[in-house]
Motif scaffolding. Structure first.
Motif, short mmCIF file in Angstrom:
data_model
loop_
_atom_site.label_atom_id
_atom_site.label_comp_id
_atom_site.label_asym_id
_atom_site.label_seq_id
_atom_site.Cartn_x
_atom_site.Cartn_y
_atom_site.Cartn_z
N MET A 290 0.83 -1.20 0.00
CA MET A 290 0.00 0.00 0.00
C MET A 290 0.87 1.25 0.00
N ARG A 295 -0.88 4.66 -1.29
CA ARG A 295 -2.22 4.60 -0.69
C ARG A 295 -2.11 4.52 0.83
N GLN A 306 -7.62 -4.56 1.88
CA GLN A 306 -7.46 -3.39 1.03
C GLN A 306 -6.36 -3.62 -0.02
N LEU A 310 -6.96 -3.68 -4.04
CA LEU A 310 -6.25 -2.72 -4.87
C LEU A 310 -5.51 -3.42 -6.01
N ASP A 318 -3.83 1.25 -13.32
CA ASP A 318 -3.09 2.24 -12.55
C ASP A 318 -1.59 1.95 -12.59
#
Length: 413
Positions: A290, A295, A306, A310, A318
């Motif tokens: 992350m 993020r 999460q 992602l 992305d």
């Protein structure tokens, strides 16, 4: 790995009680779908295999279907399967974001499961009380028919020293070092009202969560038939690893072996809870991914969830997510190469976020490993994703089932 004695006990006789355990282990592992396959696996006659199967059926562990199931030389063989209404093991997994419980039958089949997200109490007794209560609640909801429970197993994010059953470093749970986790779990299971076969105390076990996931994958998942199976996986926090050799989990002299999360891949990297820097535990976990992707995790959702969402949802669109994946894959490849050079496994399984990183860019990870390991380049060690969604729970159940696999007659005690 199984015994091959040539006697068997029929329901009315005294022959070959020693064959019951090896026979059940073959069926449990999916290696004896028919009576003929059972006889071949045990090295016994058709009549002996039939007698063994009949006794296991009388114990309500398996079912024998007399319809033809495929034999040899044109002779039909009875099909063998796990009794769907037979006994279960209570499996539990506790982690920093909450817990999961499940009822698991023979064959690694999850009969029922429940989970709860919460902040785990820093007192082990208070933390495990709702876990035991949730497991007993599952058992009560599982009938009719009444589900007999043969034992309970607990997966924890800590090395567990044997034979004392002590969680040596449950740091991510905020518990004291050297917590007697097995005894505390057994006490909470008893307080919740769970008993074992015959009404006696419920036998309880505890072990490291990734060790148990590896055991489950070897018996029921992507690690079947591997002689030297290495499993590396991200958990809710950090990274763990395990090695299964010849069907046996390697734990070292006291249960503390294979702490692969503390293999350093960057001496100048992030500080680790172990006191070192740049360990896999902090360089290839969900939080590091992350961070590399720019993020900030939301506090109300587990970081591992999460990170996986992602990677799965935004990798293609992305560039920042792709770049973060490349960074973490490079670090993971360095660690895997070191492990390959030392352990020489014949198969590697990746779980949690690591499995998703492999799926996102399998070529990059395999190339990174090969470039840094002569064994990786020379023997092309297969690197695969774990196959079981609930590997640690199924592995915890394996602990509880082991006494039955050793001697199936204990269910009739």
């Amino acid at each position: 790995m199984y015994m091959t004695e040539t006697t068997a006990r029929s329901p009315g006789g005294s022959r070959g009680r020693t064959q019951l355990g090896p026979a059940l282990a073959l069926i449990h592992g999916g290696r004896a779908p028919t009576r003929a396959a059972l006889g071949a696996g045990l090295g016994v006659t058709r009549a002996t295999a039939g007698a063994v199967a009949a006794e296991l059926q009388a114990l309500r562990l398996i079912q024998v279907d007399t319809a033809p199931g495929g034999g040899t030389l044109g002779r039909p063989s009875h099909r063998l399967s796990i009794d769907p209404d037979g006994p279960v093991a209570l499996a539990a997994q506790i982690h920093p974001d909450g817990f999961q419980v499940a009822l698991v039958g023979l064959g690694g089949r999850v009969v029922a499961a429940a989970s709860r997200t919460l902040t785990v109490a820093d007192d082990p007794e208070r933390a495990l009380a709702p876990v035991a209560a949730a497991g007993v609640r599952l058992l009560r909801l599982a009938g009719p028919p009444y589900r007999a429970c043969i034992g309970a197993g607990l997966a924890v994010p800590s090395a567990v020293a044997e034979p004392e059953g002590i969680a040596v470093s449950p740091l991510y749970l905020g518990w004291p070092t050297s917590t007697p986790i097995r005894d505390i779990f057994a006490d909470q299971v008893a307080r919740a009202g769970l008993t074992g076969p015959g009404g006696g105390p419920c036998a309880c076990s505890a072990a490291n969560d990734i060790n148990l996931a590896a055991l489950a994958e070897h018996r029921h998942g992507a690690g079947r038939d591997a002689g030297h199976l290495l499993v590396v996986a991200t958990g809710h926090r950090g990274v763990g690893g395990a090695l299964v050799q010849g069907g046996t989990l390697y734990t070292g002299s006291t249960g503390l072996g294979m702490e692969v999360g503390h293999v350093s891949v960057d001496p100048q990297g992030r500080p680790c809870r172990c006191g070192s820097r740049g360990c896999l535990d902090v360089e290839t976990d969900a939080l590091s991914f992350m961070d590399a992707a720019g993020r900030v995790p939301r506090p109300e959702v587990p970081v591992i969830e999460q990170a996986v969402a992602l990677l799965r949802g935004e990798y293609a669109a992305d560039p920042a997510v792709r770049a973060a994946a490349a960074i973490v894959i490079e670090r993971l490849g360095l660690g895997l190469a070191d492990l390959i050079n030392v352990l020489n496994p014949d198969r590697i399984l990746l779980g949690g976020l690591h499995g998703d990183l492999l799926a996102a860019d399998p070529g990059r990870l395999r190339a990174t490993v090969a470039d840094r390991s002569p064994w990786g380049r020379g023997s092309s060690v297969p690197v695969l994703g774990c196959a079981l969604a609930s590997g640690s729970l199924i592995g915890a159940a394996e602990l509880a089932w082991q006494p039955v696999l050793d001697d199936p007659a204990v269910v009739d005690a």
